[in-house]
Design a protein around this motif. Sequence first.
Motif, short mmCIF file in Angstrom:
data_model
loop_
_atom_site.label_atom_id
_atom_site.label_comp_id
_atom_site.label_asym_id
_atom_site.label_seq_id
_atom_site.Cartn_x
_atom_site.Cartn_y
_atom_site.Cartn_z
N PRO A 255 0.78 -1.38 0.02
CA PRO A 255 0.00 -0.07 -0.04
C PRO A 255 0.81 1.43 0.07
O PRO A 255 0.44 2.09 -0.65
N ILE A 256 2.07 1.31 0.65
CA ILE A 256 2.68 2.40 0.67
C ILE A 256 3.36 2.68 -0.35
O ILE A 256 3.40 3.75 -0.95
N ASP B 43 9.24 -5.34 -6.81
CA ASP B 43 8.85 -6.23 -5.57
C ASP B 43 9.18 -7.44 -5.85
O ASP B 43 9.66 -7.93 -7.03
N ARG C 63 1.73 -8.20 -6.49
CA ARG C 63 1.84 -6.84 -6.37
C ARG C 63 2.24 -6.19 -7.54
O ARG C 63 1.54 -5.01 -7.78
N ALA D 209 10.16 1.66 0.29
CA ALA D 209 9.21 1.43 0.71
C ALA D 209 8.78 -0.10 1.12
O ALA D 209 7.62 -0.78 1.17
N VAL E 229 11.63 4.72 3.81
CA VAL E 229 10.46 4.86 4.46
C VAL E 229 10.24 3.41 5.05
O VAL E 229 9.50 3.55 6.36
N LEU F 134 10.26 0.16 7.39
CA LEU F 134 10.82 -0.28 8.53
C LEU F 134 11.16 -1.66 8.66
O LEU F 134 10.91 -2.58 7.72
N VAL G 143 12.22 8.88 6.80
CA VAL G 143 11.12 9.78 7.36
C VAL G 143 10.31 9.14 8.53
O VAL G 143 10.37 7.82 8.48
N ARG H 252 6.55 9.26 9.56
CA ARG H 252 5.21 9.74 9.33
C ARG H 252 5.29 10.93 8.36
O ARG H 252 5.68 11.15 6.94
P1 NAD Z 1 3.89 -4.05 3.20
O1 NAD Z 1 4.65 -5.06 3.93
O2 NAD Z 1 2.44 -4.53 2.50
O3 NAD Z 1 4.71 -3.62 1.74
C1 NAD Z 1 5.96 -4.13 1.60
C2 NAD Z 1 6.36 -4.73 0.12
O4 NAD Z 1 7.76 -4.74 0.09
C3 NAD Z 1 5.74 -6.21 -0.05
O5 NAD Z 1 4.91 -6.25 -1.15
C4 NAD Z 1 6.71 -7.04 -0.21
O6 NAD Z 1 6.75 -8.07 -1.01
C5 NAD Z 1 8.07 -6.16 -0.74
N1 NAD Z 1 9.26 -6.45 -0.65
C6 NAD Z 1 9.77 -7.19 0.33
N2 NAD Z 1 11.27 -7.52 0.01
C7 NAD Z 1 11.41 -6.51 -1.04
C8 NAD Z 1 12.48 -6.56 -1.81
N3 NAD Z 1 13.85 -7.18 -1.50
N4 NAD Z 1 12.47 -5.57 -3.12
C9 NAD Z 1 11.41 -5.12 -3.16
N5 NAD Z 1 10.23 -5.22 -2.63
C10 NAD Z 1 10.42 -5.98 -1.44
O7 NAD Z 1 3.95 -2.64 3.68
P2 NAD Z 1 3.44 -1.39 3.50
O8 NAD Z 1 1.94 -1.09 4.32
O9 NAD Z 1 3.14 -0.93 1.93
O10 NAD Z 1 4.48 -0.50 4.28
C11 NAD Z 1 5.86 -0.29 3.81
C12 NAD Z 1 6.77 -0.14 4.85
O11 NAD Z 1 6.60 1.29 5.13
C13 NAD Z 1 6.61 -0.81 5.99
O12 NAD Z 1 7.91 -1.20 6.34
C14 NAD Z 1 6.12 0.00 6.96
O13 NAD Z 1 6.34 -0.34 8.34
C15 NAD Z 1 6.80 1.28 6.49
N6 NAD Z 1 5.98 2.51 7.04
C16 NAD Z 1 6.77 3.40 7.35
C17 NAD Z 1 6.31 4.78 7.74
C18 NAD Z 1 7.28 5.63 8.23
O14 NAD Z 1 6.66 6.84 8.87
N7 NAD Z 1 8.59 5.63 8.06
C19 NAD Z 1 4.89 4.75 7.85
C20 NAD Z 1 4.11 3.92 7.35
C21 NAD Z 1 4.78 2.68 6.97
#
Ligand code: NAD
Length: 340
Positions: free
Chosen positions: A182-183, A203, A208, A238, A261, A263, A285, A287
Amino acid sequence: RTTIPERMRASELLAQDSLTVGDRPVPVPAADEVLIRVASVGVCGSDTHYFTHGRIGPFVVEQPLVLGHEASGVIVAVGEGVDAARVGSRVSIEPQRACRVCEQCKKGAYNLCPEMQFFATPPIDGAFAEYVTIQSDYAHDIPDSVSAHAAALMEPLSVGIWACQKAGVTAGSRVLIAGAGPIGLVTAQVARAFGATEIIITDISEERLAVAAQHGATRALHASESVEEMTVDAFIDASGAGPAIRAGIPAVKPAGRIVLVGLGADELTLPVNLLQNRELWLTGVFRYANTWPLAIELVAAGRVNLDALVTHTFGLDDVENALMAGRIPGALKAIVEPWR
Ligand code: NAD
Ligand code: ZN
């Protein structure tokens, strides 16, 4: 407050793997707050993590916690200092309460406020409940054309906006995004709205990658393919995956930007020489700040489509399934509707 009940239902996380629907008093808005009848609440990976692990780093669930921080609803009452004309307004909730007086708050960087109270972060309750309160200026009016689900998802959209702003994405930018969750997908939509002309998303999930084009990606690549020769202006991670971060850095042009972004990759080996030779900018970043007005404009203008992210909806009795919906093939964003 005559039509507002005394008690409400709220989904409570008691401890790791233990959820119940509790009966709580309806919160009373403080002078600067509004009371919101909750309409839609998106499920975030952090909600799922609290459910499956009982903690995120130093934040431990030690008392019943209401999860959910991507929320929308309708104002049904206001505190004594708030204009009563706000009652009836449909709003998107910015789920944070900053102190307003510290150095960071005064600079406008209120996301960095050391006193921040954020929804669904122990011990602060979130929005998987029939009603919530929030400071009036953090309840952002939305136009009638924006759905309740989309209003809730202004929160993850804000993460994408903040990331693209930090990455300097502008007309003609070439952007690499790792992770099509989603992000990553909202970030791609924002990059498109900001005028980026090349948006490459990676990805490890074909499923996805298959939807990435609908969200603005001009290329969707499996993470096993090399991105090194991409020469992008900005790389936004992301995914939170160390290998993705390591692979993306060499794709960035001299003086380009890297924004972390995702984590998860807490410690990483970095190509310091490359960062130096190309004078790359690298930042994390946390949030977002001041993103809601733009988020609402982009959705209202049809430049970003948040409804396209919603794949599943659940009621308050079904929060466990909502939290685990990420395991369903094809799932992107699950929504909880407390009044369903
Ligand atoms: P999500 O887990 O749905 O998406 C992460 C995607 O990364 C997945 O589709 C996964 O298959 C893919 N992925 C895994 N390994 C990979 C690689 N080697 N190369 C490319 N893609 C790969 O999570 P989300 O809800 O989309 O959130 C993304 C990230 O952002 C999470 O880590 C979340 O915790 C973080 N986040 C951070 C903040 C912030 O303020 N910094 C805010 C919101 C979310
Ligand atoms: Zn502050």
